[in-house]
Design a protein around this motif. Structure first.
Motif, PDB file in Angstrom:
ATOM      1  N   SER A 222       1.019  -1.485   0.080  1.00  0.00           N
ATOM      2  CA  SER A 222       0.447  -0.042   0.320  1.00  0.00           C
ATOM      3  C   SER A 222       0.768   1.712   0.515  1.00  0.00           C
ATOM      4  O   SER A 222       1.683   1.441   0.610  1.00  0.00           O
ATOM      5  N   GLY A 223      -0.011   2.203  -0.374  1.00  0.00           N
ATOM      6  CA  GLY A 223       1.081   3.396  -1.221  1.00  0.00           C
ATOM      7  C   GLY A 223       0.717   4.463   0.284  1.00  0.00           C
ATOM      8  O   GLY A 223       0.289   4.097   1.366  1.00  0.00           O
ATOM      9  N   PRO A 224       1.518   5.515   0.295  1.00  0.00           N
ATOM     10  CA  PRO A 224       1.207   7.143   1.052  1.00  0.00           C
ATOM     11  C   PRO A 224      -0.175   7.243   1.166  1.00  0.00           C
ATOM     12  O   PRO A 224      -1.034   7.214   0.034  1.00  0.00           O
ATOM     13  N   ASN A 225      -0.382   8.296   2.602  1.00  0.00           N
ATOM     14  CA  ASN A 225      -1.855   8.182   2.500  1.00  0.00           C
ATOM     15  C   ASN A 225      -1.675   9.566   2.277  1.00  0.00           C
ATOM     16  O   ASN A 225      -0.859  10.584   3.182  1.00  0.00           O
ATOM     17  N   THR A 226      -2.100  10.300   2.114  1.00  0.00           N
ATOM     18  CA  THR A 226      -2.025  11.596   1.373  1.00  0.00           C
ATOM     19  C   THR A 226      -3.148  12.861   1.520  1.00  0.00           C
ATOM     20  O   THR A 226      -3.308  14.087   1.433  1.00  0.00           O
ATOM     21  N   SER A 227      -3.724  12.051   2.287  1.00  0.00           N
ATOM     22  CA  SER A 227      -5.288  12.764   2.593  1.00  0.00           C
ATOM     23  C   SER A 227      -4.939  13.632   4.198  1.00  0.00           C
ATOM     24  O   SER A 227      -3.621  13.366   4.469  1.00  0.00           O
ATOM     25  N   ALA A 228      -5.894  14.195   4.548  1.00  0.00           N
ATOM     26  CA  ALA A 228      -5.489  15.410   5.486  1.00  0.00           C
ATOM     27  C   ALA A 228      -5.882  13.940   6.672  1.00  0.00           C
ATOM     28  O   ALA A 228      -5.550  14.520   8.282  1.00  0.00           O
ATOM     29  N   SER A 229      -6.683  13.092   6.775  1.00  0.00           N
ATOM     30  CA  SER A 229      -6.925  12.135   7.676  1.00  0.00           C
ATOM     31  C   SER A 229      -6.136  11.008   7.641  1.00  0.00           C
ATOM     32  O   SER A 229      -5.363  10.418   6.916  1.00  0.00           O
ATOM     33  N   ARG A 230      -6.234  10.708   9.088  1.00  0.00           N
ATOM     34  CA  ARG A 230      -5.438   9.134   9.359  1.00  0.00           C
ATOM     35  C   ARG A 230      -6.324   8.087   8.642  1.00  0.00           C
ATOM     36  O   ARG A 230      -7.560   8.198   8.166  1.00  0.00           O
ATOM     37  N   ARG A 231      -5.408   7.176   8.145  1.00  0.00           N
ATOM     38  CA  ARG A 231      -6.561   5.993   7.878  1.00  0.00           C
ATOM     39  C   ARG A 231      -6.449   4.995   8.506  1.00  0.00           C
ATOM     40  O   ARG A 231      -5.106   4.577   9.136  1.00  0.00           O
ATOM     41  N   LEU A 232      -7.131   4.369   9.395  1.00  0.00           N
ATOM     42  CA  LEU A 232      -7.234   2.770  10.234  1.00  0.00           C
ATOM     43  C   LEU A 232      -8.082   1.820   9.898  1.00  0.00           C
ATOM     44  O   LEU A 232      -9.022   1.553   8.852  1.00  0.00           O
ATOM     45  N   VAL A 233      -7.111   0.984   9.322  1.00  0.00           N
ATOM     46  CA  VAL A 233      -6.851  -1.085   9.467  1.00  0.00           C
ATOM     47  C   VAL A 233      -7.068  -1.875  10.484  1.00  0.00           C
ATOM     48  O   VAL A 233      -6.347  -2.073  11.342  1.00  0.00           O
ATOM     49  N   LEU A 234      -8.591  -2.399  10.786  1.00  0.00           N
ATOM     50  CA  LEU A 234      -8.132  -3.978  11.280  1.00  0.00           C
ATOM     51  C   LEU A 234      -8.298  -5.046  10.365  1.00  0.00           C
ATOM     52  O   LEU A 234      -8.923  -5.278   9.570  1.00  0.00           O
ATOM     53  N   ALA A 235      -7.051  -5.225  10.917  1.00  0.00           N
ATOM     54  CA  ALA A 235      -6.726  -6.736  10.239  1.00  0.00           C
ATOM     55  C   ALA A 235      -6.914  -8.512  10.597  1.00  0.00           C
ATOM     56  O   ALA A 235      -5.316  -8.583  10.826  1.00  0.00           O
ATOM     57  N   PRO A 236      -7.886  -8.861  11.262  1.00  0.00           N
ATOM     58  CA  PRO A 236      -7.376 -10.009  11.572  1.00  0.00           C
ATOM     59  C   PRO A 236      -7.174 -11.043   9.951  1.00  0.00           C
ATOM     60  O   PRO A 236      -7.547 -10.713   8.771  1.00  0.00           O
ATOM     61  N   ALA A 237      -6.351 -12.309  10.923  1.00  0.00           N
ATOM     62  CA  ALA A 237      -6.501 -13.209  10.222  1.00  0.00           C
ATOM     63  C   ALA A 237      -6.904 -14.933  10.574  1.00  0.00           C
ATOM     64  O   ALA A 237      -7.093 -15.128  11.515  1.00  0.00           O
ATOM     65  N   TYR A 238      -7.017 -15.540   9.454  1.00  0.00           N
ATOM     66  CA  TYR A 238      -8.105 -17.172   9.907  1.00  0.00           C
ATOM     67  C   TYR A 238      -6.999 -17.967   9.744  1.00  0.00           C
ATOM     68  O   TYR A 238      -6.459 -17.885   7.914  1.00  0.00           O
ATOM     69  N   ILE A 239      -7.169 -18.905   9.841  1.00  0.00           N
ATOM     70  CA  ILE A 239      -6.752 -19.882   9.106  1.00  0.00           C
ATOM     71  C   ILE A 239      -8.062 -21.389   9.755  1.00  0.00           C
ATOM     72  O   ILE A 239      -9.104 -20.948  11.038  1.00  0.00           O
ATOM     73  N   ALA A 240      -7.906 -22.485   9.293  1.00  0.00           N
ATOM     74  CA  ALA A 240      -9.073 -23.701   9.533  1.00  0.00           C
ATOM     75  C   ALA A 240      -8.390 -24.315  10.770  1.00  0.00           C
ATOM     76  O   ALA A 240      -6.794 -24.945  10.785  1.00  0.00           O
ATOM     77  N   ASP A 241      -8.894 -24.623  11.672  1.00  0.00           N
ATOM     78  CA  ASP A 241      -9.105 -25.590  12.777  1.00  0.00           C
ATOM     79  C   ASP A 241      -7.706 -26.668  12.396  1.00  0.00           C
ATOM     80  O   ASP A 241      -8.790 -27.481  11.449  1.00  0.00           O
ATOM     81  N   GLY A 242      -7.527 -27.173  12.852  1.00  0.00           N
ATOM     82  CA  GLY A 242      -6.258 -28.677  12.707  1.00  0.00           C
ATOM     83  C   GLY A 242      -4.562 -27.973  11.667  1.00  0.00           C
ATOM     84  O   GLY A 242      -3.702 -28.905  11.790  1.00  0.00           O
ATOM     85  N   THR A 243      -4.928 -26.992  11.740  1.00  0.00           N
ATOM     86  CA  THR A 243      -3.064 -25.942  10.766  1.00  0.00           C
ATOM     87  C   THR A 243      -2.270 -26.477  12.432  1.00  0.00           C
ATOM     88  O   THR A 243      -3.054 -26.151  13.717  1.00  0.00           O
ATOM     89  N   PHE A 244      -1.430 -26.835  12.120  1.00  0.00           N
ATOM     90  CA  PHE A 244      -0.046 -27.029  13.117  1.00  0.00           C
ATOM     91  C   PHE A 244       0.441 -26.142  13.020  1.00  0.00           C
ATOM     92  O   PHE A 244       1.483 -25.747  11.998  1.00  0.00           O
ATOM     93  N   TYR A 245       1.487 -26.253  13.887  1.00  0.00           N
ATOM     94  CA  TYR A 245       3.095 -25.544  14.295  1.00  0.00           C
ATOM     95  C   TYR A 245       3.912 -26.583  13.629  1.00  0.00           C
ATOM     96  O   TYR A 245       4.214 -27.709  13.559  1.00  0.00           O
ATOM     97  N   ARG A 246       4.955 -25.951  12.220  1.00  0.00           N
ATOM     98  CA  ARG A 246       5.631 -26.190  11.604  1.00  0.00           C
ATOM     99  C   ARG A 246       7.377 -25.886  12.266  1.00  0.00           C
ATOM    100  O   ARG A 246       7.634 -24.648  12.300  1.00  0.00           O
ATOM    101  N   ASN A 247       7.984 -27.281  12.417  1.00  0.00           N
ATOM    102  CA  ASN A 247       9.522 -26.109  12.879  1.00  0.00           C
ATOM    103  C   ASN A 247      10.418 -26.908  11.641  1.00  0.00           C
ATOM    104  O   ASN A 247      11.104 -28.430  11.908  1.00  0.00           O
ATOM    105  N   GLU A 248      10.807 -26.519  10.811  1.00  0.00           N
ATOM    106  CA  GLU A 248      11.622 -27.041  10.108  1.00  0.00           C
ATOM    107  C   GLU A 248      12.404 -25.701   9.280  1.00  0.00           C
ATOM    108  O   GLU A 248      13.531 -25.792   8.057  1.00  0.00           O
ATOM    109  N   GLY A 249      12.559 -25.068  10.011  1.00  0.00           N
ATOM    110  CA  GLY A 249      14.366 -24.650  10.231  1.00  0.00           C
ATOM    111  C   GLY A 249      13.968 -23.345   9.517  1.00  0.00           C
ATOM    112  O   GLY A 249      14.510 -22.623   8.375  1.00  0.00           O
ATOM    113  N   GLN A 250      12.290 -22.709   9.204  1.00  0.00           N
ATOM    114  CA  GLN A 250      11.958 -21.575   8.565  1.00  0.00           C
ATOM    115  C   GLN A 250      12.037 -20.288   9.461  1.00  0.00           C
ATOM    116  O   GLN A 250      12.607 -20.530  10.772  1.00  0.00           O
ATOM    117  N   PRO A 251      12.591 -18.709   9.286  1.00  0.00           N
ATOM    118  CA  PRO A 251      12.405 -17.736   9.806  1.00  0.00           C
ATOM    119  C   PRO A 251      11.925 -17.531  10.568  1.00  0.00           C
ATOM    120  O   PRO A 251      10.793 -18.435  11.126  1.00  0.00           O
TER     121      PRO A 251
END
Length: 279
Positions: A222-251
């Motif tokens: 996303s680029g700059p907010n050149t308006s006179a007012s702030r831009r607010l966003v809530l950004a939740p993210a979702y997964i399917a139940d059963g997603t599990f922790y991966r430990n394979e040397g990732q960052p």
């Protein structure tokens, strides 16, 4: 509230947009909640979970953050009941389930993003660089993850709307896309077009209360907010139940830390930080 056409667009393009989900009063309450979060006014006597290692600045501090810097705070739903309620909204979670192709959905994380208005100044402090969400989420066992962006005011190209590269989620996880805080958007855009042959990124403009969704591999910025007012966003993210922790040397990713010290490869993402929202 998503049609079959919307769901097809998500799978074809990597993103889609909902009708208006949240009314004016809900938006007013959410904006107030974001203000409280950035003031460090937290609900239920809670403290930030592992905030120092996983965010750049935590609650906003004018002494250390410039007046036009984009501000982002993870896990705000954990410390604010209003944000938690919005992230768990039945309609919102139902749409996420439709896009994930599952019945049972958990909250993965959320962000409260504050992009100050510059009043016409063309500064890059408010830019969010081209990136794929999954590059920060590689402790998840799957890329089948969906991010929502809830507009807490009208979102336009002028005030820094998200920009998506259509179909880029089909390229898989890429090692040289960019990063959230990279600010040279034009240079990265030209490189992506030359190296990957991707199409031009398109702005996702929203009315207050609308929600955009994108796949964890969709390249966006996303680029700059050149308006006179702030831009607010809530950004939740979702997964399917059963997603599990991966430990394979990732960052490094923060989510595994929230499972505790006894986590191991295959530990399901569950518990208080990854609540089951549906059913």
């Amino acid at each position: 509230m998503l049609t079959a056409k919307d769901i097809k667009q998500f799978h074809d393009s990597g993103y889609c947009v909902s009708p208006v989900v949240f009314d004016a009063e809900q938006i007013r309450q959410a904006r107030h909640a974001v203000d409280r979060v950035y003031a460090g006014d937290l609900d239920d006597g809670r403290s930030w979970p592992f905030m120092e290692p996983v965010t750049r600045d935590g609650p906003y501090d004018v002494r250390t953050t410039g007046p036009y810097d984009v501000r982002t705070t993870l896990f705000s739903a954990y410390v604010n009941r209003t944000i938690r309620s919005m992230a768990a909204n039945e309609v919102l979670v139902g749409m996420a389930a439709a896009l994930l192709g599952c019945e049972a959905v958990r909250l993965w994380q959320d962000q409260a993003i504050w992009k100050p208005g510059t009043g016409g100044l063309l500064v890059d402090n408010g830019d969010i660089g081209f990136h794929q969400d999954y590059s920060y989420w590689q402790d998840s066992s799957t890329t089948n993850m969906v991010s929502a962006n809830i507009a807490l005011q009208d979102v336009t190209a002028e005030n820094g709307a998200l920009r998506m590269i259509p179909g880029s989620h089909k390229l898989g996880l890429l090692s040289d896309v960019g990063a959230f805080f990279d600010r040279n958007l034009n240079e990265t855009r030209q490189r992506l077009q030359a190296d990957l042959g991707v199409r031009e990124d398109v702005p996702i403009e929203l009315k207050a209360g609308q929600v955009s969704f994108h796949h964890s591999l969709t390249i966006h910025c996303s680029g700059p907010n050149t308006s006179a007012s702030r831009r607010l966003v809530l950004a939740p993210a979702y997964i399917a139940d059963g997603t599990f922790y991966r430990n394979e040397g990732q960052p490094f990713c923060p989510h595994g830390l929230l499972l505790g010290d006894d986590r191991q490869h295959g530990t399901p993402f569950a518990g208080e930080f990854f609540p089951l929202l549906r059913p």
